[in-house]
Design a protein around this motif. Sequence first.
Motif, PDB file in Angstrom:
ATOM      1  N   GLU A 219      -1.723  -0.211  10.599  1.00 37.57           N
ATOM      2  CA  GLU A 219      -0.590   0.422  10.861  1.00 37.57           C
ATOM      3  C   GLU A 219      -0.647   2.157  10.445  1.00 37.57           C
ATOM      4  O   GLU A 219      -0.348   3.109  11.046  1.00 37.57           O
ATOM      5  N   ALA A 220      -1.193   2.274   8.972  1.00 34.72           N
ATOM      6  CA  ALA A 220      -1.461   3.548   8.396  1.00 34.72           C
ATOM      7  C   ALA A 220      -2.742   4.426   9.218  1.00 34.72           C
ATOM      8  O   ALA A 220      -2.284   5.338   9.582  1.00 34.72           O
ATOM      9  N   LEU A 221      -3.592   3.645   9.673  1.00 35.49           N
ATOM     10  CA  LEU A 221      -4.429   4.231  10.631  1.00 35.49           C
ATOM     11  C   LEU A 221      -4.067   4.822  11.932  1.00 35.49           C
ATOM     12  O   LEU A 221      -4.409   5.644  12.143  1.00 35.49           O
ATOM     13  N   LYS A 222      -2.839   3.926  12.650  1.00 36.38           N
ATOM     14  CA  LYS A 222      -2.438   4.367  13.786  1.00 36.38           C
ATOM     15  C   LYS A 222      -1.753   5.630  13.514  1.00 36.38           C
ATOM     16  O   LYS A 222      -1.757   6.499  14.440  1.00 36.38           O
ATOM     17  N   ILE A 223      -0.722   5.599  12.442  1.00 33.43           N
ATOM     18  CA  ILE A 223       0.021   6.679  12.299  1.00 33.43           C
ATOM     19  C   ILE A 223      -0.818   8.147  12.196  1.00 33.43           C
ATOM     20  O   ILE A 223      -0.656   9.087  12.557  1.00 33.43           O
ATOM     21  N   ALA A 224      -2.181   7.676  11.517  1.00 35.91           N
ATOM     22  CA  ALA A 224      -2.999   9.030  11.333  1.00 35.91           C
ATOM     23  C   ALA A 224      -3.492   9.439  12.597  1.00 35.91           C
ATOM     24  O   ALA A 224      -3.628  10.697  12.982  1.00 35.91           O
ATOM     25  N   VAL A 225      -3.834   8.701  13.704  1.00 37.53           N
ATOM     26  CA  VAL A 225      -4.142   9.214  14.682  1.00 37.53           C
ATOM     27  C   VAL A 225      -3.040   9.796  15.647  1.00 37.53           C
ATOM     28  O   VAL A 225      -3.414  10.690  16.377  1.00 37.53           O
ATOM     29  N   GLU A 226      -2.041   9.079  15.671  1.00 41.83           N
ATOM     30  CA  GLU A 226      -0.903   9.720  16.122  1.00 41.83           C
ATOM     31  C   GLU A 226      -0.679  11.157  15.635  1.00 41.83           C
ATOM     32  O   GLU A 226      -0.132  12.186  16.291  1.00 41.83           O
TER      33      GLU A 226
END
Length: 317
Positions: A219-226
């Motif tokens: 989830e943290a990786l996804k937020i970083a991408v967003e």
Amino acid sequence: MATRLLLDEEPLVILPSLAAAVGLNESIILQQLHYWLERSNHIYEGHKWVYNTYEEWREQFPFWSESTIRRIITKLEKQGFIITGNFNRSKIDKTKWYRINYEKLTQLQDEQSTAQSDTSTVQNEQSTDEIDSPSAQNEQSICSNWTDDPLNLNRPIPENTTEITTEIKKEEVEEDARVRNYKEIIHFYEQNGFGVISDYLREKINAWVDDTSEDLVLEALKIAVENGAKKWVYVETILRDWFEKGYRTVEQVRAAQLAFKEQQAKKRSRKTVRTEMVPDWLNTDYSQYENNKESDDPEELERKRRELEERLKKYRD
């Protein structure tokens, strides 16, 4: 600190009593950790500590996967048999140090001794009752008990086979899920522009997975991408914030994010109400017009009309 539940010799040997108490895999990890602690020169907080990466642990246990080793160590941590710490020079270094909670093992040893003592007392009482009986059949029973007593004292209590099978299957399912989730993290990381994962970074990801979960790391990786911040340092900042706030599931994180957005929306709404100019018509007192209408009589109206005509006449002249 010495305890009869662990060996000081180098070979990987475990005691059946320890395996019966904490589990076979867990007893292997404890015995090997004890071996390294006996030879460690790293002393912090009055205790010896050792550090091994999961990759290094796997070199010692080639019959296990890294995920299996991680699961076993995490279980021992939760049970209180292993204590972890962070004695790295850099605060952002999340690598773990390990020591054994020998006090808890000693307590477990005392509990085992008490249980064996109670078992011995019951068996002795049964033997006494049998001695009082003159029958030949009971005499054979006495001999049989005398033969089995030493074995019974050292033999772990049998567990239900169905329960063991169910537990093993449950652990296998959980491990398979962890492996899939971990592979998803690696795939997402490399396919979304973060770069190639080095061994050092892989170990840090493993540490964060242990402290939080595979789902939270993803989830943290996804937020970083967003947010367009495809850097591990940004991901780690997010994870550290979640960890300090006590979030352990994605649902908790999303609930907190939703609450924050609602709070910000309320603040913006209150700010708009405060800064908006109140129109003049809202403060107009219409009662004064009503009062004037009631107070004017015909003579007063006629006087005002004449004054208005005189002003208009002068204006024309």
